[in-house]
Design a protein around this motif. Structure first.
Motif, mmCIF file in Angstrom:
data_model
loop_
_atom_site.group_PDB
_atom_site.id
_atom_site.type_symbol
_atom_site.label_atom_id
_atom_site.label_comp_id
_atom_site.label_asym_id
_atom_site.label_seq_id
_atom_site.Cartn_x
_atom_site.Cartn_y
_atom_site.Cartn_z
ATOM 1 N N ILE C 102 0.819 -1.209 0.000
ATOM 2 C CA ILE C 102 0.000 0.000 0.000
ATOM 3 C C ILE C 102 0.855 1.263 0.000
ATOM 4 O O ILE C 102 1.844 1.348 0.728
ATOM 5 N N ALA C 105 -4.104 4.422 1.363
ATOM 6 C CA ALA C 105 -5.345 3.702 1.693
ATOM 7 C C ALA C 105 -6.110 4.645 2.605
ATOM 8 O O ALA C 105 -6.004 4.556 3.822
ATOM 9 N N PHE C 107 -9.686 7.298 3.434
ATOM 10 C CA PHE C 107 -11.134 7.383 3.371
ATOM 11 C C PHE C 107 -11.530 8.782 3.834
ATOM 12 O O PHE C 107 -11.233 9.158 4.960
ATOM 13 N N PHE C 121 -9.128 9.354 7.057
ATOM 14 C CA PHE C 121 -8.664 8.258 7.912
ATOM 15 C C PHE C 121 -7.791 7.326 7.088
ATOM 16 O O PHE C 121 -8.088 7.059 5.933
ATOM 17 N N GLY C 122 -6.737 6.794 7.693
ATOM 18 C CA GLY C 122 -5.929 5.781 7.028
ATOM 19 C C GLY C 122 -4.544 6.273 6.698
ATOM 20 O O GLY C 122 -4.055 7.249 7.283
ATOM 21 N N GLN C 123 -3.905 5.567 5.771
ATOM 22 C CA GLN C 123 -2.564 5.962 5.351
ATOM 23 C C GLN C 123 -2.662 6.879 4.134
ATOM 24 O O GLN C 123 -3.289 6.525 3.129
ATOM 25 N N LEU C 158 0.215 6.917 8.744
ATOM 26 C CA LEU C 158 -1.118 6.445 9.107
ATOM 27 C C LEU C 158 -1.661 7.316 10.225
ATOM 28 O O LEU C 158 -0.998 7.501 11.243
ATOM 29 N N GLY C 159 -2.873 7.863 10.024
ATOM 30 C CA GLY C 159 -3.441 8.701 11.060
ATOM 31 C C GLY C 159 -4.774 9.271 10.662
ATOM 32 O O GLY C 159 -5.485 8.719 9.819
ATOM 33 N N VAL C 160 -5.105 10.403 11.274
ATOM 34 C CA VAL C 160 -6.349 11.105 10.967
ATOM 35 C C VAL C 160 -5.994 12.546 10.618
ATOM 36 O O VAL C 160 -5.239 13.191 11.350
ATOM 37 N N TYR C 195 -0.641 11.625 13.321
ATOM 38 C CA TYR C 195 -0.249 10.376 12.650
ATOM 39 C C TYR C 195 0.861 9.712 13.445
ATOM 40 O O TYR C 195 1.490 10.330 14.307
ATOM 41 N N ASN C 201 3.868 2.473 6.296
ATOM 42 C CA ASN C 201 3.951 1.005 6.376
ATOM 43 C C ASN C 201 4.864 0.490 7.486
ATOM 44 O O ASN C 201 5.325 -0.645 7.432
#
Lengths: 389, 389, 389
Positions: C102, C105, C107, C121-123, C158-160, C195, C201
């Motif tokens: 990835i 990824a 949203f 949200f996500g990476q 990865l975070g918000v 994050y 990853n």
């Protein structure tokens, strides 16, 4: 069999104006196939194994996902075709399985309006050997012959390839796949390529590319089609997996050269296929515990028959193959001496499902520093369930 | 909730003539879901962790991608259905994350025209336990219960499975998912399977397959539907990750046997779900530093309530679960004693988004040779953002 | 260039009723791009390399698949957009290549009906630096500048993230990509995020998230558009790859803070782009064999010109960049001192194909415990074939 068309379909595609297709799903196509195997029935020797063929042969083998492919492809403009095929039955380390790894990722740039002259960039099959080019989706025996397949692990490498074929022959290559005749797809009448040489998904390990060339022509004689071909490559290969104490040449580097002849009579209904190659490469010598530069030779002959019965297809076949040489991409460039006879049938009850059962009578000597005396022989029944989607 | 339909939808599909669909995108469907989590709020003990549940529990945990799924599926002919689901939140080594690895890759071959009798080839869920069968996309608590989930890591294995269900019940299985009732999907009324037994994406490690069987029937009683079920499996499991100095049985091989009972009352609006299993398997003994053959037991009870408010759905729930036994696929077949109470709510403001907040009160003893005395207890708030696409 | 639109297209999409699209292929879009490279022509020093830029620079480099992307995305409801981008040119270990991992990824949850306020949200890309945000599909030089790209390996975490941009500016961000002006896509006029901080990853390695904020505004002045921006982040970073004998701070943890200014004049036809950042982070000190907390600084200036000739596009460009600091995600937080001048052209004969040739004049000092004195300089020609599908 529309599910099996791959690069071969470019010819008809390219003649349509690609711009008329405006939606992504009209430009990009998705298909795939999978092979589920079981090799343990009627097995007489569980130490008879073949690392390159199928890791579930022999001791502790079980149900096995040999291939799981998704193919994303499309003629996205008049001059550009792409083909991306990950395999989701790949493992980075041999024990954590079923990760998605690229087999093909290539891009064909047409040099003329008919795409008779093409440059292919990326990872793709190295044009060396008919059976190597032919998709596993179409091949009758479960695994490729050791003789020619020992040239290139996973049949592929990363580089730039030039292909030429006249339009009429491109259409013939396409027909040989789409008709179910189990053709190789379109790797040109003439091919010339430069590639890294350490085989698929591996880092280049020296400063020189490998060079390959191939000439292959499908000739129509009445209803029958034959395809004779010749091919050769040369380069320098660096052996990467060497046991402690084993002697090797400086930088672990060896000459890697082969030449092969191919002959195919497509099964209408009787088919015949034979290939043979000679060359030189690294090979482990048990007596001296050294990886040496040695000569190698190997090939096969396959006879098949296409039967149609009640809309179902049957392909009974018999293949004999042998190999005497090293496998450069295996531990210590493992030495091999293989003689194998396979008798089997492919049954296609409908186009999405194929069942191959094959009885294998085998004699395999495969030795490295960890298993220095390892001459195995035995018989077994091998079964493959193939699903085309 | 059409985004959540999976194998269950085969029944209506199969009754249409598949040949009428000529384009690949009409035959192949793509959907998926993802779960983003954060577990560190109101945490009272950062040494309380759960390797199988969620690697971001406790110390040094942070934002986490628990699942990232793409599902390629389709009834590609009247007799063949395929389902390929890679997870892109997988890691080959625990530190390089978010690689794509197969969860499901199975192929259903219908043995009759209605596909009431099916053979499933490939990697798929082993039919053992309702909560194991139920998709994580539909489950209310964030992780499966240790009691039954300890049977099979990732719930799946590679093999051949026979499923039978009459057409009417196949439609009911489909309805239980599509209606939002959080069903398991169609794993048959009767199931019988043979599979490798080393759990998903691992090599077989001995010469015998595992055998599993299950019987489960969704019964309509007025408006309510209940589903009682029983299941059992047996085989031999080889423990693969053993610390230096730990004693184990010959070939690290252990009997692996379990039997379970399941009961579900689907939430219309009050839901109840309970499962319990007993068995035997490998388990680390701290006192003797040995992996022993021991008995195990565990289960859970879950109560839920389905609320619809202003087109939004709410599922308040409470679950208690416990487990006493080893986890065969963890280091040294780690010994576990788990008691956990979870109180939470799933909120679906619209069908593509779900938010679960869950307060966990937990007591977990999990010990191996590296952490021989490790009895942890504590509370925490767990949050999951789920996206359905 | 419709093939290059990504998050930017959400604005027009979101205004249509998503419910009208009933088929999966109308809701989910698939596209991608690939980069095949060769760096060995006119090379004067084979020890001049750059791990983060391109692993096929220098000694033993060959043909190389730098990126191979598939992008699955879609505005699946009025309030939810998803974007999943695996890269199939990733390696878990540096030697088994071309696995799918990835990159993005994420949203996007719209907080208002126009999605002017969004939670991601996500990476995804951490909003730090214009060139970091800009897709490699659109960037002119082959690699990002070391100065700002050393902030976040693979640009992502990865975070918000919270993003805000008024509808009119969202349309402008979209236009800056779709028009071929090589914009960054829509990362908001204002961004604020939390994050993990260990980069894409990777597992979080401490108990505190990183915090980032950015403000960037594309201003229309007559026909021209300029985009000034500022951004900063802070957090604590744990160095994970440390050679034996190297001294580090407790828990290998360091302050990780940066601030940057960005300026862009979009190429109509003359383009100018400059960024600069300062900060602090871990850096290897050769003299003391210690990873120290040190200050860092670096940036670049890029001038370009957009030429249209016979429906073909040409972008001649020149970039100078420099960096003085550590790379926290490399071995021993390797110390860097980089000065590099690049002169090149991007040629787009048709929208699916781009060829970049670039002459690089470089001076790079990069040192860790294994290579303590390593000051390299040299020139080389770099070539990239990019395919957009």
């Amino acid at each position: 069999q529309e599910t099996k068309i791959d690069t071969a379909t470019k010819v008809p595609e390219a003649t349509k104006p690609a711009e008329a297709k405006s939606e992504w799903y009209q430009k990009i196509n998705l298909r795939g196939y999978a092979q589920v195997r079981y090799n343990r029935l009627l097995e007489t020797n569980q130490d008879l194994q073949c690392e390159q063929c199928d890791k579930s042969w022999g001791k502790n083998g079980g149900f096995f996902l040999r291939r799981l492919r998704l193919v994303f492809s499309g003629q996205i403009s008049n001059r550009l075709y792409f083909y991306i095929q990950p395999d989701f039955a790949s493992s980075p380390d041999g024990s954590n399985n079923n990760f998605g790894q690229i087999r093909d990722a290539y891009f064909d740039l047409g040099l003329d309006t008919e795409n008779e002259f093409r440059l292919r960039f990326g990872q793709s099959k190295v044009p060396y050997g008919f059976e190597n080019m032919q998709s596993s989706q179409n091949r009758l025996p479960l695994d490729r012959n050791d003789g020619l397949n020992s040239a290139i692990s996973n049949e592929r490498d990363l580089g730039v390839f030039f292909y030429w074929a006249p339009k009429k022959i491109r259409e013939r290559f396409a027909y040989l796949v789409s008709s179910g005749l189990k053709g190789s797809g379109d790797y040109g009448v003439f091919a010339l390529g430069a590639y890294n040489g350490q085989t698929a998904n591996k880092n280049e390990a020296n400063n020189q590319p490998h060079i390959v060339s191939r000439f292959s022509y499908p000739i129509q004689i009445g209803k029958q089609i034959i395809e004779p071909g010749i091919q050769a490559y040369h380069g320098k290969y660096v052996v990467s997996s060497i046991s402690t104490g084993v002697q090797a040449k400086p930088q672990n580097q060896y000459r890697d050269q082969r030449a092969a002849a191919s002959f195919v009579l497509y099964p209408q209904p009787f088919g015949l296929q034979a290939e043979y190659n000679i060359g030189t490469g690294p090979e482990y010598n048990v007596a001296t515990n050294t990886i040496e530069q040695t000569s190698l030779r190997g090939g096969y002959a396959l006879a098949s028959y296409a039967l149609k019965f009640n809309k179902q297809l049957f392909f009974p076949f018999v293949r004999y193959h042998f190999y005497d040489g090293g496998k450069k991409f295996e531990r210590d460039a493992r030495t091999y001496k293989v003689k194998e006879l396979e008798i089997g049938t492919e049954w296609q009850p409908f186009k999405n499902f194929e069942l191959v059962t094959m009885y294998t009578i085998s004699k395999r000597r495969f030795e490295d520093a960890a298993r220095p005396f390892n001459d195995q022989q035995g018989n077994l029944l091998r079964i493959q369930f193939q699903f085309n989607y």
